[in-house]
Design a protein around this motif. Structure first.
Motif, mmCIF file in Angstrom:
data_model
loop_
_atom_site.group_PDB
_atom_site.id
_atom_site.type_symbol
_atom_site.label_atom_id
_atom_site.label_comp_id
_atom_site.label_asym_id
_atom_site.label_seq_id
_atom_site.Cartn_x
_atom_site.Cartn_y
_atom_site.Cartn_z
ATOM 1 N N VAL A 1 -4.094 9.307 -4.263
ATOM 2 C CA VAL A 1 -5.313 8.581 -3.919
ATOM 3 C C VAL A 1 -6.305 9.511 -3.231
ATOM 4 C CG1 VAL A 1 -6.289 6.724 -2.514
ATOM 5 C CG2 VAL A 1 -4.166 6.344 -3.762
ATOM 6 N N GLY A 2 -5.810 10.315 -2.320
ATOM 7 C CA GLY A 2 -6.685 11.202 -1.568
ATOM 8 C C GLY A 2 -7.195 12.384 -2.366
ATOM 9 N N GLN A 3 -6.403 12.834 -3.353
ATOM 10 C CA GLN A 3 -6.722 14.093 -4.020
ATOM 11 C C GLN A 3 -7.319 13.960 -5.410
ATOM 12 O OE1 GLN A 3 -6.471 16.947 -2.166
ATOM 13 N NE2 GLN A 3 -6.026 15.385 -0.630
ATOM 14 N N ASP A 4 -7.381 12.759 -5.961
ATOM 15 C CA ASP A 4 -7.877 12.599 -7.334
ATOM 16 C C ASP A 4 -8.797 11.387 -7.420
ATOM 17 O OD1 ASP A 4 -8.218 12.237 -10.126
ATOM 18 O OD2 ASP A 4 -6.265 13.170 -10.531
ATOM 19 N N LYS A 5 -10.059 11.635 -7.743
ATOM 20 C CA LYS A 5 -11.016 10.523 -7.794
ATOM 21 C C LYS A 5 -10.684 9.521 -8.899
ATOM 22 C CE LYS A 5 -14.533 12.864 -10.656
ATOM 23 N NZ LYS A 5 -15.922 13.366 -10.679
ATOM 24 N N ARG A 6 -9.946 9.962 -9.927
ATOM 25 C CA ARG A 6 -9.541 9.032 -10.980
ATOM 26 C C ARG A 6 -8.612 7.951 -10.437
ATOM 27 N NH1 ARG A 6 -7.415 13.512 -15.125
ATOM 28 N NH2 ARG A 6 -6.580 14.203 -13.106
ATOM 29 N N VAL A 7 -7.770 8.344 -9.495
ATOM 30 C CA VAL A 7 -6.843 7.378 -8.902
ATOM 31 C C VAL A 7 -7.604 6.391 -8.009
ATOM 32 C CG1 VAL A 7 -4.784 7.106 -7.463
ATOM 33 C CG2 VAL A 7 -4.977 9.065 -9.010
ATOM 34 N N ARG A 8 -8.597 6.904 -7.277
ATOM 35 C CA ARG A 8 -9.417 6.006 -6.442
ATOM 36 C C ARG A 8 -10.214 5.042 -7.324
ATOM 37 N NH1 ARG A 8 -10.100 11.047 -3.949
ATOM 38 N NH2 ARG A 8 -12.263 11.342 -4.651
ATOM 39 N N LYS A 9 -10.729 5.547 -8.439
ATOM 40 C CA LYS A 9 -11.468 4.689 -9.364
ATOM 41 C C LYS A 9 -10.540 3.637 -9.963
ATOM 42 C CE LYS A 9 -15.355 3.645 -11.297
ATOM 43 N NZ LYS A 9 -16.484 3.184 -10.447
ATOM 44 N N ALA A 10 -9.311 4.041 -10.246
ATOM 45 C CA ALA A 10 -8.334 3.092 -10.782
ATOM 46 C C ALA A 10 -8.059 1.974 -9.775
ATOM 47 C CB ALA A 10 -7.044 3.827 -11.124
ATOM 48 N N PHE A 11 -7.965 2.336 -8.519
ATOM 49 C CA PHE A 11 -7.728 1.323 -7.486
ATOM 50 C C PHE A 11 -8.915 0.361 -7.413
ATOM 51 C CE2 PHE A 11 -7.225 -0.432 -3.245
ATOM 52 C CZ PHE A 11 -5.848 -0.582 -3.140
ATOM 53 N N GLU A 12 -10.126 0.924 -7.458
ATOM 54 C CA GLU A 12 -11.321 0.079 -7.390
ATOM 55 C C GLU A 12 -11.416 -0.854 -8.594
ATOM 56 O OE1 GLU A 12 -15.652 0.942 -5.867
ATOM 57 O OE2 GLU A 12 -15.416 1.796 -7.879
ATOM 58 N N LEU A 13 -11.072 -0.349 -9.797
ATOM 59 C CA LEU A 13 -11.163 -1.170 -11.002
ATOM 60 C C LEU A 13 -10.119 -2.282 -11.033
ATOM 61 C CD1 LEU A 13 -11.908 1.559 -13.696
ATOM 62 C CD2 LEU A 13 -13.419 -0.308 -12.982
ATOM 63 N N ALA A 14 -9.118 -2.193 -10.184
ATOM 64 C CA ALA A 14 -8.114 -3.258 -10.111
ATOM 65 C C ALA A 14 -8.592 -4.451 -9.285
ATOM 66 C CB ALA A 14 -6.818 -2.705 -9.522
ATOM 67 N N ILE A 15 -9.718 -4.280 -8.580
ATOM 68 C CA ILE A 15 -10.191 -5.302 -7.638
ATOM 69 C C ILE A 15 -11.263 -6.178 -8.275
ATOM 70 C CG2 ILE A 15 -11.362 -5.659 -5.422
ATOM 71 C CD1 ILE A 15 -10.217 -2.912 -4.563
ATOM 72 N N ASP A 16 -11.138 -7.482 -8.091
ATOM 73 C CA ASP A 16 -12.140 -8.449 -8.541
ATOM 74 C C ASP A 16 -12.870 -8.980 -7.310
ATOM 75 O OD1 ASP A 16 -13.600 -10.672 -9.410
ATOM 76 O OD2 ASP A 16 -12.147 -11.145 -10.978
ATOM 77 N N ARG A 17 -14.055 -8.454 -7.044
ATOM 78 C CA ARG A 17 -14.795 -8.845 -5.850
ATOM 79 C C ARG A 17 -15.211 -10.310 -5.884
ATOM 80 N NH1 ARG A 17 -15.762 -3.586 -7.078
ATOM 81 N NH2 ARG A 17 -16.166 -2.048 -5.416
ATOM 82 N N ASP A 18 -15.587 -10.803 -7.062
ATOM 83 C CA ASP A 18 -15.983 -12.214 -7.170
ATOM 84 C C ASP A 18 -14.822 -13.132 -6.829
ATOM 85 O OD1 ASP A 18 -18.728 -12.013 -7.933
ATOM 86 O OD2 ASP A 18 -18.086 -11.359 -9.926
ATOM 87 N N ALA A 19 -13.635 -12.778 -7.271
ATOM 88 C CA ALA A 19 -12.465 -13.608 -6.982
ATOM 89 C C ALA A 19 -12.188 -13.647 -5.483
ATOM 90 C CB ALA A 19 -11.248 -13.080 -7.737
ATOM 91 N N ILE A 20 -12.334 -12.506 -4.813
ATOM 92 C CA ILE A 20 -12.146 -12.469 -3.356
ATOM 93 C C ILE A 20 -13.144 -13.402 -2.685
ATOM 94 C CG2 ILE A 20 -12.364 -11.018 -1.292
ATOM 95 C CD1 ILE A 20 -11.324 -8.678 -2.981
ATOM 96 N N ASN A 21 -14.385 -13.351 -3.123
ATOM 97 C CA ASN A 21 -15.425 -14.195 -2.540
ATOM 98 C C ASN A 21 -15.100 -15.675 -2.712
ATOM 99 O OD1 ASN A 21 -17.945 -14.932 -1.384
ATOM 100 N ND2 ASN A 21 -18.867 -15.049 -3.415
ATOM 101 N N GLN A 22 -14.642 -16.062 -3.887
ATOM 102 C CA GLN A 22 -14.358 -17.478 -4.142
ATOM 103 C C GLN A 22 -13.099 -17.946 -3.411
ATOM 104 O OE1 GLN A 22 -16.476 -19.497 -5.607
ATOM 105 N NE2 GLN A 22 -17.843 -17.760 -6.012
ATOM 106 N N VAL A 23 -12.057 -17.137 -3.452
ATOM 107 C CA VAL A 23 -10.766 -17.557 -2.875
ATOM 108 C C VAL A 23 -10.793 -17.542 -1.348
ATOM 109 C CG1 VAL A 23 -8.316 -16.968 -2.667
ATOM 110 C CG2 VAL A 23 -9.451 -16.846 -4.902
ATOM 111 N N VAL A 24 -11.332 -16.484 -0.771
ATOM 112 C CA VAL A 24 -11.290 -16.328 0.691
ATOM 113 C C VAL A 24 -12.531 -16.911 1.365
ATOM 114 C CG1 VAL A 24 -11.035 -14.686 2.601
ATOM 115 C CG2 VAL A 24 -9.915 -14.232 0.405
#
Length: 499
Positions: free
Chosen positions: A276-299
């Motif tokens: 995660v710290g050493q490869d931006k592709r891994v950070r991008k992968a983590f971000e693409l796993a997140i649904d911000r709209d779903a967080i907004n609706q659920v929480v």
């Protein structure tokens, strides 16, 4: 007859004592602040306390314009490199020291030079602070700085008493605000009392303020409803209907400046040495796993504003052409594969120990799990979590920022190489060039162009993932009079009273 006289005297005494009884306002806050030293602290809950404790050179209106506080006027030189401020007459610090230009010089120099000051990057443009006379100070800059007045409207502009600030300020901060420090019991309470010599004392009507840190939103609300608290901040969206349905309470819901972000440790010590710290592709992968709209609706029951930028959608610096990344689990998996990562990849996510932060963390944990991340949640008291982020004891940290009127305050210190709150230690020379230049120009169009370039660089490198902006939701007893909410969420008590 003697008994009647005695009874009358007793009743008169009780009435007199009641009239003289201290009026106390009890404010429930989400977190226990970190150190109460404005040059070294970083928590939003600390800013709530400072609003009553420490006056600033400049204040902010609900319309996000700058108005006088300790400075009554200011003007710029023609070349934009000297800011001259005229100071308020008749101001004293809580220990009796006089507030003057020498005190301003002491504070700005302290903020710029204290080894662990978090205000250094905010005041990086300052070359020299000169005392012109007792009520005039001249701040000379290395180069023009469009952000300086905004910086002086917050902790960088808070004034400590010079003689009282030679030792441990946090143990007993001495400022010049309408309330002075009395007591702090860690994780329990902070007590302030009215400073009768304040320059605007007649506008403050409570004898005592008690700030009570209560991380659990439901417990905060229960205490408000029972009468054990008078005001609570950061009301949970799920509690809004309860507040509006209670005739004894009043709700203040104001669009806010603050956002939540995931900070990735890319260069702060040994804990950055992972995919995660050493490869931006891994950070991008983590971000693409997140649904911000779903967080907004659920929480947040749809009350928050999903975002992938540090600027709110109402800001002229918000880039409408930069979309929020949609959740894409397959692309996330492909990026992990391209990075040569074996799944499941274990990562640690630190969150604050309040119910909302933990719920958001749990949703991220579940979403990222579908993409190949094994997320270990670590819930920590918020001030402790920030301290650990600062020292590099984290892989991913979920931390909030309360927002500033000027866009520089929402980005520069978090992602520039020497930024005071750049916990992940991301460093990119091109980004520094863009953000440093944005500090020096005034026209909105020029600053927009620079910030747009900076946002695209950040979207590519992913040192941080912005999640959402939160409204400032405050609840109070219904008979609280005179309170004016502000997008910064701070509780200003001038003119506020109860029957």
């Amino acid at each position: 007859m003697k008994f009647a006289h005695l009874l009358t005297a007793t009743l008169l005494l009780l009435a007199t004592e009641a009239a003289l009884a201290e009026s106390t306002l009890r404010i429930g806050i989400q977190d226990d602040p970190d150190m109460l030293d404005p040059h070294r602290s970083r928590t939003y809950s600390g800013r709530l306390v400072y609003t009553a404790l420490c006056d600033k050179l400049v204040d902010v209106t609900p319309e996000l314009t700058f108005i006088p506080q300790l400075a009554t006027a200011w003007n710029w030189s023609e070349d934009g490199k000297t800011l001259t401020m005229t100071l308020r007459e008749g101001v004293t610090f809580h220990n009796g020291e006089a507030f003057d230009a020498a005190a301003v010089k002491f504070n700005l120099d302290r903020a710029r030079t204290l080894p662990d000051s978090l205000r250094k990057s905010e005041l990086a443009s300052v070359e020299n602070v000169a005392v012109v006379d007792s009520k005039t100070v001249a701040i000379t800059l290395k180069h023009p700085d469009a952000t300086l007045v905004s910086q002086l409207s917050d902790r960088a502009g808070m004034m400590l008493a010079p003689k009282a600030s030679q030792g441990d300020v946090a143990a007993k901060p001495v400022c010049s605000g309408p309330y002075q420090f009395v007591q702090r019991v860690q994780q329990d309470r902070i007590v302030l009392e009215r400073f009768k010599q304040h320059w605007n004392a007649q506008a403050y009507h409570f004898d005592k303020l008690v700030f009570l840190p209560i991380p659990d939103t439901s417990v905060r609300l229960a205490n408000l409803r029972s009468g054990d608290l008078d005001v609570i901040e950061r009301v949970a969206p799920s509690d809004v209907k309860t507040v509006t349905g209670d005739r004894k309470l009043k709700l203040y819901n104001t669009p806010g400046l603050g956002y939540m972000q995931l900070i990735y440790n890319v260069g702060n010590g040994e804990r950055a040495n992972n995919p995660v710290g050493q490869d931006k592709r891994v950070r991008k992968a983590f971000e693409l796993a997140i649904d911000r709209d779903a967080i907004n609706q659920v929480v947040f029951e749809g009350l928050y504003a999903p975002s992938a930028q540090p600027f709110p959608a109402s800001s002229p610096y918000y880039d409408k052409s930069l979309p929020i990344p949609a959740r894409d689990v397959e692309k996330s998996k492909a990026l992990l594969s391209a990075a040569g990562v074996k799944t499941p990849l274990t990562v640690e996510l630190k969150v604050a120990n309040n119910p909302i932060a933990q719920q958001v963390g749990q949703i991220i944990q579940a979403m990222a799990g579908e993409a190949g991340f094994d997320v270990k949640l670590v819930a920590t008291e918020y001030a402790t979590m920030l301290s650990e982020q600062q020292t590099g004891n984290f892989q991913i940290g979920m931390s909030a920022w309360s927002g500033r009127p000027d866009p520089d305050g929402d980005i520069h210190q978090f992602v520039t190489c020497k930024g005071g709150q750049n916990d992940g230690r991301f460093c990119d020379a091109k980004l520094d060039e863009l953000l440093n230049k944005a500090r020096t120009v005034n026209p909105v169009e020029q600053r927009q162009a620079l910030y747009n370039q900076a946002l695209r660089l950040l979207a590519d490198e992913v040192p941080t993932s912005y999640l959402y902006f939160d409204p400032r939701i405050i609840a109070a007893r219904a008979d609280l009079k005179g309170f004016v909410p502000n997008p910064d969420g701070l509780i200003r008590l001038n003119g506020v009273s109860v029957p």
